[in-house]
Scaffold this motif. Sequence first.
Motif, short mmCIF file in Angstrom:
data_model
loop_
_atom_site.label_atom_id
_atom_site.label_comp_id
_atom_site.label_asym_id
_atom_site.label_seq_id
_atom_site.Cartn_x
_atom_site.Cartn_y
_atom_site.Cartn_z
N ALA A 24 -2.43 -5.42 34.07
CA ALA A 24 -3.73 -5.08 34.68
C ALA A 24 -3.85 -3.57 34.88
CB ALA A 24 -3.89 -5.82 36.00
N GLU A 25 -2.74 -2.93 35.25
CA GLU A 25 -2.76 -1.47 35.38
C GLU A 25 -3.03 -0.81 34.03
OE1 GLU A 25 0.27 -0.93 39.19
OE2 GLU A 25 1.09 -0.91 37.17
N ALA A 26 -2.39 -1.32 32.98
CA ALA A 26 -2.60 -0.77 31.63
C ALA A 26 -4.04 -0.97 31.17
CB ALA A 26 -1.62 -1.41 30.64
N ALA A 27 -4.65 -2.07 31.60
CA ALA A 27 -6.04 -2.36 31.25
C ALA A 27 -7.02 -1.63 32.16
CB ALA A 27 -6.28 -3.86 31.30
N LYS A 28 -6.48 -0.86 33.10
CA LYS A 28 -7.31 -0.12 34.06
C LYS A 28 -8.28 -1.05 34.80
CE LYS A 28 -6.98 4.24 31.49
NZ LYS A 28 -5.58 4.30 31.69
N SER A 29 -7.71 -2.11 35.34
CA SER A 29 -8.50 -3.10 36.08
C SER A 29 -7.96 -3.22 37.51
CB SER A 29 -8.43 -4.46 35.38
OG SER A 29 -9.16 -5.40 36.12
N PRO A 30 -8.44 -2.34 38.41
CA PRO A 30 -7.93 -2.37 39.77
C PRO A 30 -8.19 -3.70 40.50
CG PRO A 30 -9.80 -0.87 39.60
CD PRO A 30 -9.45 -1.31 38.21
#
Length: 82
Positions: free
Chosen positions: A39-45
């Motif tokens: 999720a961090e890699a997908a930039k999805s906080p």
Amino acid sequence: MQEKTSDPHPLSDLAYDWITLIQNKAQALNAYDQYIKDAEAAKSPECVAFFRKVHDTDKAQLVEAKQHLLKVLQGKMGSSSQ
């Protein structure tokens, strides 16, 4: 621990259940760590926050489950006559 000496199984069903639950929770925590990284890699906080919330809930349940298992193994919880 008060197990019957003639009992072929060294663990009661209840102790086995707690051990299995603890194992499953521990495996889930490892998976959640990966989900958080994804999720961090997908930039999805929002996803990061949710996965952390689920991780923290399962971690707290794991701590509680360990306490229950100790009580079962010490004969302080559940029936020792399996």
